[in-house]
Design a protein around this motif. Structure first.
Motif, PDB file in Angstrom:
ATOM      1  N   LEU A  49      -1.728 -12.892 -11.680  1.00  0.00           N
ATOM      2  CA  LEU A  49      -2.404 -11.598 -11.670  1.00  0.00           C
ATOM      3  C   LEU A  49      -3.592 -11.596 -10.706  1.00  0.00           C
ATOM      4  O   LEU A  49      -3.854 -10.584 -10.038  1.00  0.00           O
ATOM      5  CB  LEU A  49      -2.873 -11.249 -13.089  1.00  0.00           C
ATOM      6  N   ALA A  50      -4.283 -12.713 -10.653  1.00  0.00           N
ATOM      7  CA  ALA A  50      -5.430 -12.796  -9.737  1.00  0.00           C
ATOM      8  C   ALA A  50      -4.978 -12.660  -8.295  1.00  0.00           C
ATOM      9  O   ALA A  50      -5.650 -12.009  -7.470  1.00  0.00           O
ATOM     10  CB  ALA A  50      -6.156 -14.120  -9.940  1.00  0.00           C
ATOM     11  N   ILE A  51      -3.811 -13.258  -7.993  1.00  0.00           N
ATOM     12  CA  ILE A  51      -3.285 -13.157  -6.631  1.00  0.00           C
ATOM     13  C   ILE A  51      -2.887 -11.727  -6.315  1.00  0.00           C
ATOM     14  O   ILE A  51      -3.209 -11.162  -5.255  1.00  0.00           O
ATOM     15  CB  ILE A  51      -2.079 -14.103  -6.457  1.00  0.00           C
ATOM     16  N   ILE A  52      -2.175 -11.096  -7.278  1.00  0.00           N
ATOM     17  CA  ILE A  52      -1.679  -9.743  -7.068  1.00  0.00           C
ATOM     18  C   ILE A  52      -2.833  -8.739  -6.956  1.00  0.00           C
ATOM     19  O   ILE A  52      -2.798  -7.793  -6.147  1.00  0.00           O
ATOM     20  CB  ILE A  52      -0.729  -9.343  -8.218  1.00  0.00           C
ATOM     21  N   ARG A  53      -3.884  -8.956  -7.752  1.00  0.00           N
ATOM     22  CA  ARG A  53      -4.992  -8.001  -7.795  1.00  0.00           C
ATOM     23  C   ARG A  53      -6.044  -8.233  -6.706  1.00  0.00           C
ATOM     24  O   ARG A  53      -6.960  -7.423  -6.546  1.00  0.00           O
ATOM     25  CB  ARG A  53      -5.663  -8.079  -9.175  1.00  0.00           C
ATOM     26  N   ASP A  54      -5.899  -9.325  -5.992  1.00  0.00           N
ATOM     27  CA  ASP A  54      -6.897  -9.641  -4.957  1.00  0.00           C
ATOM     28  C   ASP A  54      -6.744  -8.646  -3.798  1.00  0.00           C
ATOM     29  O   ASP A  54      -5.740  -8.650  -3.061  1.00  0.00           O
ATOM     30  CB  ASP A  54      -6.687 -11.071  -4.464  1.00  0.00           C
ATOM     31  N   THR A  55      -7.728  -7.781  -3.642  1.00  0.00           N
ATOM     32  CA  THR A  55      -7.661  -6.737  -2.596  1.00  0.00           C
ATOM     33  C   THR A  55      -7.775  -7.317  -1.193  1.00  0.00           C
ATOM     34  O   THR A  55      -7.520  -6.609  -0.201  1.00  0.00           O
ATOM     35  CB  THR A  55      -8.778  -5.716  -2.825  1.00  0.00           C
ATOM     36  N   ASN A  56      -8.161  -8.576  -1.092  1.00  0.00           N
ATOM     37  CA  ASN A  56      -8.262  -9.211   0.228  1.00  0.00           C
ATOM     38  C   ASN A  56      -6.898  -9.672   0.740  1.00  0.00           C
ATOM     39  O   ASN A  56      -6.777 -10.081   1.898  1.00  0.00           O
ATOM     40  CB  ASN A  56      -9.206 -10.407   0.186  1.00  0.00           C
ATOM     41  N   ASN A  57      -5.892  -9.638  -0.145  1.00  0.00           N
ATOM     42  CA  ASN A  57      -4.564 -10.090   0.260  1.00  0.00           C
ATOM     43  C   ASN A  57      -3.790  -8.950   0.913  1.00  0.00           C
ATOM     44  O   ASN A  57      -3.802  -7.808   0.448  1.00  0.00           O
ATOM     45  CB  ASN A  57      -3.766 -10.596  -0.943  1.00  0.00           C
ATOM     46  N   THR A  58      -3.118  -9.275   1.985  1.00  0.00           N
ATOM     47  CA  THR A  58      -2.178  -8.355   2.609  1.00  0.00           C
ATOM     48  C   THR A  58      -0.821  -8.573   1.965  1.00  0.00           C
ATOM     49  O   THR A  58      -0.339  -9.712   1.883  1.00  0.00           O
ATOM     50  CB  THR A  58      -2.072  -8.612   4.129  1.00  0.00           C
ATOM     51  N   VAL A  59      -0.199  -7.490   1.470  1.00  0.00           N
ATOM     52  CA  VAL A  59       1.095  -7.603   0.795  1.00  0.00           C
ATOM     53  C   VAL A  59       2.189  -7.263   1.794  1.00  0.00           C
ATOM     54  O   VAL A  59       2.183  -6.176   2.396  1.00  0.00           O
ATOM     55  CB  VAL A  59       1.170  -6.655  -0.416  1.00  0.00           C
ATOM     56  N   VAL A  60       3.111  -8.200   1.982  1.00  0.00           N
ATOM     57  CA  VAL A  60       4.230  -8.009   2.906  1.00  0.00           C
ATOM     58  C   VAL A  60       5.507  -7.980   2.084  1.00  0.00           C
ATOM     59  O   VAL A  60       5.853  -8.966   1.420  1.00  0.00           O
ATOM     60  CB  VAL A  60       4.296  -9.138   3.949  1.00  0.00           C
ATOM     61  N   ALA A  61       6.219  -6.847   2.106  1.00  0.00           N
ATOM     62  CA  ALA A  61       7.480  -6.720   1.366  1.00  0.00           C
ATOM     63  C   ALA A  61       8.622  -7.274   2.200  1.00  0.00           C
ATOM     64  O   ALA A  61       8.769  -6.926   3.377  1.00  0.00           O
ATOM     65  CB  ALA A  61       7.738  -5.273   1.011  1.00  0.00           C
ATOM     66  N   LEU A  62       9.440  -8.131   1.576  1.00  0.00           N
ATOM     67  CA  LEU A  62      10.583  -8.719   2.267  1.00  0.00           C
ATOM     68  C   LEU A  62      11.857  -8.141   1.651  1.00  0.00           C
ATOM     69  O   LEU A  62      12.098  -8.266   0.447  1.00  0.00           O
ATOM     70  CB  LEU A  62      10.587 -10.253   2.122  1.00  0.00           C
ATOM     71  N   GLY A  63      12.678  -7.491   2.480  1.00  0.00           N
ATOM     72  CA  GLY A  63      13.900  -6.863   2.000  1.00  0.00           C
ATOM     73  C   GLY A  63      15.102  -7.783   2.104  1.00  0.00           C
ATOM     74  O   GLY A  63      15.121  -8.744   2.886  1.00  0.00           O
ATOM     75  N   GLY A  64      16.135  -7.475   1.325  1.00  0.00           N
ATOM     76  CA  GLY A  64      17.353  -8.268   1.337  1.00  0.00           C
ATOM     77  C   GLY A  64      18.105  -8.142   2.642  1.00  0.00           C
ATOM     78  O   GLY A  64      18.105  -7.074   3.275  1.00  0.00           O
ATOM     79  N   GLN A  65      18.791  -9.210   3.050  1.00  0.00           N
ATOM     80  CA  GLN A  65      19.545  -9.249   4.288  1.00  0.00           C
ATOM     81  C   GLN A  65      21.046  -9.322   3.983  1.00  0.00           C
ATOM     82  O   GLN A  65      21.467  -9.228   2.834  1.00  0.00           O
ATOM     83  CB  GLN A  65      19.096 -10.436   5.137  1.00  0.00           C
ATOM     84  N   ALA A  66      21.830  -9.480   5.041  1.00  0.00           N
ATOM     85  CA  ALA A  66      23.290  -9.367   4.928  1.00  0.00           C
ATOM     86  C   ALA A  66      23.888 -10.312   3.886  1.00  0.00           C
ATOM     87  O   ALA A  66      24.799  -9.938   3.149  1.00  0.00           O
ATOM     88  CB  ALA A  66      23.939  -9.616   6.295  1.00  0.00           C
TER      89      ALA A  66
END
Length: 262
Positions: free
Chosen positions: A147-164
């Motif tokens: 939760l601390a990682i997720i809530r840390d506003t200093n973190n940039t969140v990069v979404a990774l989508g599924g591939q072939a």
């Protein structure tokens, strides 16, 4: 035993009647030979029997009467049956008390064994509860860290989508550009096959340059599926591939599960 008690016990009558065992007869005969009082009592009993017999058999001839009288009164070693002495109740009380004591000891032992079993079970249960509590404590700490990682506003969140190879897969990267720390949320990835491991890549796009920043080891044991990997400073994208155990020097593009740009 004193002569008076011995005589009153009735054993001499049984001796005269022939109702004792051979060993008891021998014992009384020996005692009569050595004790005039006992011998006199035996003779008196025999004479009483003779008198009683004459009163109940008045029609016996004189010769038969004399014969019986001589057999009873003149023999030197009368065959006597030894009476069992009057038994005291004390031995029976003693045996009964001993049996009750054994029963009591057995009951106490049973109760003690039951109590010991209850103590052992209680200790076992206590150990299980403590183990479960420790597990919950560790899980809570892991959740708090996640939760601390997720809530840390200093973190940039990069979404990774599924591939072939696995369109339904997904993941997230939490990247603190200042500290360069990278965390991977791999909850959207399927469990890797045996002998395989997910490998995380930091990518430069022009030209395409992949750099391994870690393996998602102990995938099954990590309930939160959040992994800390190596730091990176200049990533333009992140990708996750499925590689043989131990990882690969370069990504296997046919096994690219997720990909996402920063």
């Amino acid at each position: 035993m004193e002569n008076k008690e011995y005589i009153e016990s009735g054993i001499l009558e049984l001796y005269v009647y022939g109702l004792l065992s051979e060993a008891e007869n021998v014992e009384i005969t020996n005692r009569a030979n050595n004790d005039p009082e006992i011998n006199a009592e035996i003779i008196a009993i025999e004479q009483s029997i003779v008198s009683l017999s004459s009163s109940f058999s008045p029609f016996n001839s004189v010769s038969n009467y004399d014969k019986i009288k001589n057999e009873l009164g003149l023999r030197e070693e009368p065959k006597v049956v030894q009476l069992e002495p009057k038994r005291s109740i004390s031995p029976y009380i003693g045996w009964a008390a001993a049996i009750l004591l054994l029963i009591g000891i057995g009951f106490q032992y049973s109760q003690l064994s039951s109590s010991n079993d209850q103590v052992v079970n209680a200790i076992t249960e206590k150990g299980k509860i403590e183990q479960e509590l420790n597990t919950l404590t560790l899980e809570n700490k892991a959740i708090e860290s996640s939760l601390a990682i997720i809530r840390d506003t200093n973190n940039t969140v990069v979404a990774l989508g599924g591939q072939a190879v696995s369109p339904e897969s997904f993941a997230k990267i939490y990247w603190n550009k200042d500290s360069q720390k990278v965390y991977v949320d791999a909850s959207g990835l399927p469990e890797p096959p045996k002998g395989m491991v997910y490998q995380v890549w930091s990518l430069k796009l022009s030209p395409l340059t992949p750099t391994s920043i870690g393996l998602l080891d102990n995938f099954v044991a990590n309930n939160q599926r959040i992994f800390a990997v190596d730091a990176t400073a200049d990533a333009e994208a992140f990708g996750i591939t499925l590689e043989p155990s131990g990882g690969s020097l370069s990504p296997t593009m046919e096994q690219l599960y997720t990909l996402g740009k920063v």
